[in-house]
Design a protein around this motif. Structure first.
Motif, PDB file in Angstrom:
ATOM      1  N   TYR B 221       2.389  -0.204   2.742  1.00 30.16           N
ATOM      2  CA  TYR B 221       1.395   0.485   2.757  1.00 30.16           C
ATOM      3  C   TYR B 221       0.285   0.256   1.814  1.00 30.16           C
ATOM      4  O   TYR B 221      -0.921  -0.142   2.110  1.00 30.16           O
ATOM      5  N   VAL B 222       0.748   0.269   0.661  1.00 30.86           N
ATOM      6  CA  VAL B 222      -0.525  -0.204  -0.390  1.00 30.86           C
ATOM      7  C   VAL B 222      -0.766  -1.245  -0.493  1.00 30.86           C
ATOM      8  O   VAL B 222      -1.681  -2.019  -1.099  1.00 30.86           O
ATOM      9  N   GLY B 223       0.206  -2.381  -0.017  1.00 33.84           N
ATOM     10  CA  GLY B 223       0.110  -3.783  -0.103  1.00 33.84           C
ATOM     11  C   GLY B 223      -0.973  -4.155   0.910  1.00 33.84           C
ATOM     12  O   GLY B 223      -1.835  -5.261   0.381  1.00 33.84           O
ATOM     13  N   LYS B 224      -1.025  -3.558   2.025  1.00 28.80           N
ATOM     14  CA  LYS B 224      -2.297  -3.860   2.588  1.00 28.80           C
ATOM     15  C   LYS B 224      -3.618  -3.633   2.241  1.00 28.80           C
ATOM     16  O   LYS B 224      -4.410  -4.014   2.530  1.00 28.80           O
ATOM     17  N   GLN B 225      -3.557  -2.678   1.271  1.00 28.46           N
ATOM     18  CA  GLN B 225      -4.823  -2.836   0.477  1.00 28.46           C
ATOM     19  C   GLN B 225      -4.844  -3.167  -0.988  1.00 28.46           C
ATOM     20  O   GLN B 225      -5.374  -2.653  -1.932  1.00 28.46           O
ATOM     21  N   ASN B 226      -3.890  -4.305  -0.992  1.00 32.41           N
ATOM     22  CA  ASN B 226      -3.962  -5.053  -2.326  1.00 32.41           C
ATOM     23  C   ASN B 226      -3.461  -4.292  -3.453  1.00 32.41           C
ATOM     24  O   ASN B 226      -3.700  -4.916  -4.696  1.00 32.41           O
TER      25      ASN B 226
END
Lengths: 570, 570
Positions: B221-226
């Motif tokens: 989830y946070v990976g999609k926002q770098n």
């Protein structure tokens, strides 16, 4: 990676700005006689300097708490007079000659005791222990004990607990909320003689040291071995590492290295009954039960005395760069912060926010030339620290190119020498004192979720405008301006209300308005200063009743007789 | 910065080594049908896979705890049989039909309750809640509740507390010390349905999410926002972030991003009496009283249930490099670590230690070609993560050049593709399973101050040699070899004793010898796994009586009726 196109318009502008920025602003705004760090070099010196210029001393710290503007004072008011509702707790015994004799037996040396009980030691000798450097609080202690070993601390506390003698643990006494000075006749237990480094392992970076080691000395000690202490703050020349842990000090390195809760690996504490709690672990991982030491971190000396700490010190960075930007809106500041995190990533070590008003005040008060031509609603200071100068400059340049070509920032400069670097920092660090120039400042140190962080400043301005208290030019208005700045990277805002004179109406307009505003956003009314006496009454704005009730139980569990740092905290 | 002299002998050697390293080791040693992460994809799947190959499942985790070597088992032994001294606490009520009716009212949906009290739900349906994935513990719970909201958790706990019904909070049930399964008939409160992300702010990097969110999902989830979740571990496909906090999970990112105590900004917890403690702050700084949430971090569900967390997620690194070295002594390993910290500084993200024996076992068991020619007493794996590939490679090359020309490391390779990177990690990650190849492994997960970290392995070998229990070739000796490896950067050693068969004599030689050895060095008998049931009896080796007594008081303060996760922890 493609070569940087140094001829891009954005970087041309940057070069132009750098050319403009030839005359560095006067280095630091503070009066030469009273630079912040030397101010803190020793309690004695500090007091003398303060006496020489009491009107400005209270504002020379970046993080000075909210307070009435300073007025010249010949004598500091007793806390018991400022807080007439506070009454001495009758459970506590008054120190007797027999008590002093007993402490002499425990501590041995005469030098370890300042005794106004059995002899005529004058009140002025107690001043540095009885009052804080802000000259806001003053206690009535007549006995200062300076143990040199953990065992002595244990002996002292055990006796105090048995005899119901109240105590105040004291480090460098550089706190901002009155936590380290007595209110009535509590015994001061000063940790300054408990000041040895116990060990440093330059492979793991773990430092073990007595609580009374001065922060700057700790940093220099590990610095010789290429590490840094993971905390830095203005009072580093005076404050002590044990007290830094006890107050969970924040400071300048938090964005990069995190808080004490993550960096402290172990503590040695003496509980009120004299029990030594040895949790001086050097380990990063130890999952064997409740992490009790965490309660002492930020516990402000209310459940025991920290006598030694074990702390993880990071590698020291060899390369440091600083840039300064102008931006058109708070939204752009948020964007710039996001980009800085993304592009500078692991080397970002500071992201500081300053609004136009703060830079204007700084310029007017100091006469210093500002780094950028023209005015911008917002300014940012970015610092990078890394292990490779060339890499860091390249990253910073790529970042600058991006934020300028994308018009996230409107203009910017990069320091090309140590002098320029200091000048850029002065634009940020000089604000606190600049506000004082016209009279005095009401200061608040707050944590607010980032998206709403700056709204408080805007709302405060609206509030003052609507009630007719503020005008930037007209001298008949009490408030000159409201400025906002702070550690953007930590969501930590300093709200300063610069006034022309002390005014009860301004104070009534501000409180509890500010606290209510912050509470509505689940912010913190004390980001890094702690509660002490100053914020004790306001904890309810940042903590629920449930939590305050549980905190009371923790206090009771560790300190059933309530002798530790009474009248404060929760 | 000078250009790298790529013709230097050291780098020539490096290139040669890289040329040699053409055939990547077989990717991961684990049976294809049972890769660790997919093993953990869901509790149901996990159980089925486990049944298919029970003899190896217990060892597929890097961090498997000390245990008797696994033997094929048709049925897991009841914990109450393995620990005959444990008796059901008679203060606790047995769940009645009326209780179940009440819970149905609170939870609403039928899907939220697995009920073996009022109907004939078979024992096998409870297996995934009653037993752990190591097949070491088995409880006798007949009621599983799956609340979907914090209010439901509150309602359930309030009732349980009033009725003296004991409970076990349960996340992904991937723990290694039996902390998340019942011992007797405790009610399981499974958090898997409390699984929503509440908010993520991509400027501050603060994620707020329900406790039951799967770690891998949170990271994605946070990976999609770098950004990345500041924790990574083998069981990420199953384990839940609330339980990660409750067990203070360590894992692979601790060296770089630190522990939960620093990264968790806030918690929402339900206390045993049903009170919701809302401390779900998104702030990095909040000095307003004792930091109570810290007691829940690593509290293993014994003082309340974490229902939501607020956590700081760092920026995701775009560049990752991995190198693998051979070294001549542990002293050289320490030197290499020191140099890595110094030269790689801010980009160092892993420094892993493997001894010769561990690599030899890995090679023999897997048939994989090792990355380096010849044998070395020690091996290290270094990973860097940063925001700029070119910079990171340059730093890594400069570091390699230095450590090879200074003869700190004897030989080394750098991964030049994702496949090679995976192969190098396999040399480290495959050890745990390799040891199992000859029979079984006694595993210990320990924190030991760095200078003495490896001495335990040497002392263990001496001990087994002197008592005639170990021989690497002779099949009549129970112990084949003792290997040491682990998270060097975190002072976290995995001591594995590879055996040919289960042997009481080996066990007696190991315990309490290992714990005593660790206690003498102020190490930790449980670096990252926690206490649970497995280590409850041994806490005294890592904590003083004073601390254990204080922990008891904390427990009593929060959970006076003792209903939370009984029989475990302290």
């Amino acid at each position: 990676m493609p070569t940087l196109h140094r001829t891009l318009p954005a970087l041309r502008r940057l070069r132009l700005a750098n050319a403009f920025f030839q005359q560095p602003a006067r280095l630091r705004l503070r009066p030469a006689a009273q630079p912040l760090r030397s101010l803190h070099s020793s309690p004695q010196v500090r007091q003398e300097e303060k006496k020489a210029s009491p009107t400005t001393s209270a504002s020379s710290a970046d993080h000075a708490p909210q307070d009435a503007p300073d007025r010249p004072q010949s004598k500091i008011k007793y806390t018991s007079d400022s807080y007439p509702d506070l009454k001495r707790d009758s459970r506590f015994k008054t120190v007797s000659k027999e008590d002093v004799e007993h402490f002499k037996k425990i501590l041995g040396s005469e030098a370890a005791i300042l005794d106004g009980v059995t002899n005529e030691t004058g009140e002025e000798d107690f001043e540095q222990y009885n009052s804080d450097w802000m000259r806001k609080y003053r206690g009535q202690c007549r006995l200062v004990l300076k143990p040199e070993t953990t065992e002595q601390v244990s002996g002292v506390l055990k006796y105090c607990n048995e005899q119901s003698l109240a105590v105040v643990p004291q480090g460098g006494n550089s706190g901002l909320v009155g936590g380290s000075v007595p209110v009535f006749d509590e015994i001061v237990i000063n940790l300054s003689r408990l000041n040895k480094v116990r060990s440093f392992d330059d492979v793991s970076g773990v430092l073990v040291a007595d609580a009374g080691v001065i922060l700057q000395q700790a940093d220099e000690y590990v610095g010789k071995q290429n590490h840094i202490f993971p905390l830095d703050l203005g009072a580093k020349g005076t404050c002590q590492i044990g007290a830094n842990v006890a107050t969970n000090a924040g400071g300048l390195r938090l964005l990069r290295y995190g808080s004490m809760h993550g960096n402290v690996l172990g503590l040695e504490c003496v509980l009120p009954d004299g029990t030594i709690m040895d949790d001086l672990s050097k380990l990063r991982k130890n999952n064997t039960g409740y992490d009790l030491k965490q309660l002492f971190i930020g516990g402000e000396g209310t459940i025991g005395i920290i006598t030694a700490i074990s702390i993880l010190c990071p590698q020291r960075s060899s390369a440091v760069n600083v840039a300064y930007f102008g931006l058109e809106s708070y939204e752009k500041v948020m964007e710039a912060f996001k980009e800085a995190k993304k592009q500078l990533g692991e080397i970002l070590s500071a992201f500081e926010l300053m609004d136009r008003q703060s830079q204007s005040l700084y310029h007017q008060a100091s006469g210093a030339k500002l780094p950028l031509e023209g005015e911008h609603p917002f300014y940012c200071l970015i610092e990078t620290s890394g292990s490779n100068t060339e890499h860091d400059s390249e990253k910073l340049n790529a970042f600058l190119e991006h934020v300028m070509s994308e018009e996230i920032v409107s203009d910017g400069v990069v320091a090309e020498s140590e002098t320029q670097l200091q000048s850029l920092w002065a634009c940020r660090e000089g604000i606190s004192e600049a506000g004082q120039h016209w009279g005095g400042v009401y200061k608040y140190d707050l944590s607010i979720p980032l998206p709403e962080l700056y709204s408080l400043v805007e709302d405060a301005r609206k509030m003052f405008e609507s009630n007719g208290l503020m005008h930037t030019e007209d001298e008949t208005f009490p408030v000159k301006d409201v400025v906002g700045y702070g550690h953007m990277g930590d969501s930590n805002l300093h709200l300063n209300v610069a006034t022309r004179r002390y005014d009860k109406e301004v104070e009534r307009a501000l409180e509890p308005w500010v606290y209510e505003w912050v509470a509505k956003r689940q912010g913190s009314i004390s980001a890094e200063h702690g509660l002490g006496l100053a914020k004790k009454a306001f904890i309810g704005y940042s903590r629920s009743e449930t939590m305050i009730r549980l905190m009371g139980k923790i206090k009771e569990t560790f300190d059933p007789k309530g002798i530790m740092n009474p009248y404060k905290y929760i």
